[in-house]
Design an enzyme around this catalytic site. Structure first.
Site, PDB file in Angstrom:
ATOM      1  N   ASP A   1      22.901  69.317  77.318  1.00  0.00           N
ATOM      2  CA  ASP A   1      22.781  67.983  77.894  1.00  0.00           C
ATOM      3  C   ASP A   1      21.391  67.435  77.607  1.00  0.00           C
ATOM      4  OD1 ASP A   1      24.661  66.516  80.248  1.00  0.00           O
ATOM      5  OD2 ASP A   1      22.611  65.769  80.063  1.00  0.00           O
TER       6      ASP A   1
ATOM      7  N   LYS B   1      20.041  68.520  84.620  1.00  0.00           N
ATOM      8  CA  LYS B   1      21.357  69.160  84.521  1.00  0.00           C
ATOM      9  C   LYS B   1      21.255  70.530  83.870  1.00  0.00           C
ATOM     10  CE  LYS B   1      24.337  65.066  84.466  1.00  0.00           C
ATOM     11  NZ  LYS B   1      25.357  64.309  83.692  1.00  0.00           N
TER      12      LYS B   1
ATOM     13  N   THR C   1      32.017  58.084  78.329  1.00  0.00           N
ATOM     14  CA  THR C   1      32.354  56.877  77.563  1.00  0.00           C
ATOM     15  C   THR C   1      32.504  55.724  78.556  1.00  0.00           C
ATOM     16  OG1 THR C   1      34.702  57.518  77.640  1.00  0.00           O
ATOM     17  CG2 THR C   1      33.467  58.107  75.658  1.00  0.00           C
TER      18      THR C   1
ATOM     19  N   LYS D   1      46.227  59.919  76.569  1.00  0.00           N
ATOM     20  CA  LYS D   1      45.331  59.861  77.732  1.00  0.00           C
ATOM     21  C   LYS D   1      45.385  58.484  78.390  1.00  0.00           C
ATOM     22  CE  LYS D   1      41.772  60.730  80.456  1.00  0.00           C
ATOM     23  NZ  LYS D   1      41.843  61.655  81.607  1.00  0.00           N
TER      24      LYS D   1
ATOM     25  N   HIS E   1      49.598  56.004  85.773  1.00  0.00           N
ATOM     26  CA  HIS E   1      49.158  56.356  87.129  1.00  0.00           C
ATOM     27  C   HIS E   1      48.694  55.111  87.882  1.00  0.00           C
ATOM     28  CE1 HIS E   1      49.714  60.315  85.777  1.00  0.00           C
ATOM     29  NE2 HIS E   1      48.514  60.559  85.302  1.00  0.00           N
TER      30      HIS E   1
ATOM     31  N   ASN F   1      51.850  50.177  96.206  1.00  0.00           N
ATOM     32  CA  ASN F   1      51.121  49.319  97.135  1.00  0.00           C
ATOM     33  C   ASN F   1      51.777  47.940  97.274  1.00  0.00           C
ATOM     34  OD1 ASN F   1      49.255  51.277  97.715  1.00  0.00           O
ATOM     35  ND2 ASN F   1      47.773  50.590  96.198  1.00  0.00           N
TER      36      ASN F   1
ATOM     37  N   TYR G   1      63.913  58.853  81.791  1.00  0.00           N
ATOM     38  CA  TYR G   1      65.062  58.047  81.377  1.00  0.00           C
ATOM     39  C   TYR G   1      64.671  56.659  80.876  1.00  0.00           C
ATOM     40  CZ  TYR G   1      69.744  56.105  81.237  1.00  0.00           C
ATOM     41  OH  TYR G   1      70.909  55.528  80.809  1.00  0.00           O
ATOM     42  N   TYR G   2      63.833  55.948  81.608  1.00  0.00           N
ATOM     43  CA  TYR G   2      63.489  54.586  81.210  1.00  0.00           C
ATOM     44  C   TYR G   2      62.203  54.504  80.392  1.00  0.00           C
ATOM     45  CZ  TYR G   2      67.110  52.937  84.398  1.00  0.00           C
ATOM     46  OH  TYR G   2      68.317  52.697  85.010  1.00  0.00           O
TER      47      TYR G   2
ATOM     48  N   CYS H   1      71.773  43.903  86.354  1.00  0.00           N
ATOM     49  CA  CYS H   1      71.032  44.310  87.557  1.00  0.00           C
ATOM     50  C   CYS H   1      69.536  44.027  87.475  1.00  0.00           C
ATOM     51  CB  CYS H   1      71.249  45.797  87.824  1.00  0.00           C
ATOM     52  SG  CYS H   1      72.958  46.223  88.227  1.00  0.00           S
TER      53      CYS H   1
END
Length: 442
Positions: A39, A44, A95, A215, A222, A230, A261-262, A273
């Site tokens: 580092d 650190k 980053t 990623k 997520h 929410n 599935y989707y 629908c």
């Protein structure tokens, strides 16, 4: 003299001793690897050399202390020294975002430049793994700018292995990874054993760009799930509905809701629908005065996807377009909300000639809302339908293939070299046909 490390283990240098680097160092040390942390910040380096953790993470300091006491962990600011003492390096530097929102790769570029310079004087071959989160194309750009010469000389192999560590449970996530990805230059299967086994699990091997995108796709998903839950929570509270119980029920369906599935790039959604129910819930949210930006934009996102398909079709220089599959999905004759009907409507309005084959479609059997839909949107559908699938390649130059409704061996004799096929949903075998086959989302 240092103890010899077992052949199944590695001497590893880790560049960047922040969250990902510190956790990676501790967990690799726990496995028995000998780790050198690197580092630019002296604090650190000092903290790690004392066997202490530079961050707060349950269980981390104990692992670092144990690795230090057993002689498997040290830290330095000297890049060349770290590379000379190791055979494999992992780049874990940050980053961060720029003020504009764009990704800042300055730290990655800087450490890559230093690594490249130091490796030029090293006699033995080296492995470099990027673990920093980077946008697709970043690894290839770094290789082109700094590392291509070393790779051409056979002195360096480069991989991209994204991390999926959650703060607060990072050590458990490292020990039992939910997903392991190894990105290579060309997605070839020849991955060295140390790389294949380093992060646990059975890795999925793909090209650098795909590995980088995984990623972002995971984090986007997520974030989307959190905001979705929410929004249901806000709307539920306003309607005196227990949103927590609602979401428990949603997650109990592992066939459709918590499943792949989707999650298949291809057709825009349609049918009787989803468009109706998304619109109805959105209307209710507006009436209740509940802000639900994701819900408000689902239909816009779907329309943008449809527009992209139409744009791809109209870029092909022909006015003769055939459809293989026309209903909103396979094994149904439901035309309500079908993306292919919307595409056909647009093309007809622009003067295209169409042919349509769908083995499930018999106009005499369409009844009720399904019949009303097609009578409103395409009242002359009958004149475009054909009962023989070979009429599509015989009369059309461009084929929009949305359903695997014809055996490839039956289709092949009718395909000309000047045919152009757009594969909407990933029809296995189409690429074997002797013509140009272009994927919609691949």
């Amino acid at each position: 003299m240092q103890n010899q490390i077992p052949p199944s283990l590695c001497d590893v240098s880790i560049f960047g001793l922040g969250y990902v680097g510190a956790v990676t160092a501790a967990c690799l040390g726990e496995q028995g690897h000998r780790v050198v942390g690197v580092d630019v910040q002296p604090a650190k380096v000092r903290i790690l050399n004392e066997g202490r953790s530079p961050i707060i993470e349950p269980g981390l300091e104990g692992l670092l202390q144990s690795a230090k006491e057993d002689g498997r962990l040290s830290a330095t600011q000297d890049v060349k020294d770290a590379l000379d003492r190791t055979t494999l390096s992992i780049v874990c530097v940050g980053t961060p975002s720029l003020a504009s929102g764009r990704l800042n790769l300055d730290h990655v570029r800087s450490v890559t430049r230093e690594i490249a310079g130091a490796l030029k004087t090293k006699d033995s071959p080296h492995i470099l793994i990027y673990r920093s989160t980077m946008l697709p194309g970043s690894t290839r750009s770094l290789v082109q700018d700094f590392l291509s010469g070393l790779m051409d000389e056979g002195k360096l192999e480069v991989f991209f292995c994204p991390e999926f560590l959650r703060e607060g449970s990072a050590i458990a996530d490292f020990r039992e990874p939910s997903l392991t990805i190894v990105g290579t230059a060309d997605s070839g299967p020849a991955v060295p054993e140390p790389v294949r086994k380093l992060f646990g699990g059975e890795p999925r091997v793909m090209d650098w760009e795909s590995a980088e995108m995984v990623k972002y796709a995971c984090n986007y998903f997520h974030a989307l799930k959190v905001c979705f839950a929410n929004e249901i929570g806000r709307l539920g509270k306003n309607l005196h509905v227990d949103a927590a119980r609602v979401m428990e029920a949603v997650c109990a369906d592992t066939r459709l809701n918590i499943s792949p599935y989707y999650l298949r790039p291809g057709n825009p959604f349609g049918g009787s629908c989803l468009p109706k129910d998304v619109s109805a819930l959105n209307s209710l949210a507006r009436m209740e005065g509940v802000s639900a930006p994701i819900l408000e934009n689902v239909m816009n996102s779907n329309q943008a996807h449809l527009d992209a398909l139409i744009k791809q079709i109209t870029r092909v220089p022909t006015r003769k377009v055939g459809f293989l599959g026309f209903s909103f999905k396979e094994q149904t004759d439901d035309l309500r909300g079908s993306p292919m009907v919307a595409v056909a409507e647009t093309l007809l309005g622009r003067g295209y000639e169409l042919k349509i084959y769908d083995p499930q479609l018999e106009l005499t059997r369409l009844v009720g809302a399904n019949e009303a839909e097609i009578n409103t949107r395409m009242p002359h559908l009958a004149r475009f339908l054909c009962s023989d699938p070979m009429d599509v390649p015989h009369t059309c130059d461009l084929i929009v293939a949305s359903q695997a409704c014809v055996p490839i061996d039956v289709l092949r004799p009718c395909i000309r070299s000047d045919h152009h096929i757009i594969d909407v949903n990933g029809w296995n075998g189409l690429t074997e046909l002797p013509c140009t086959v272009e994927g919609f989302c691949r």
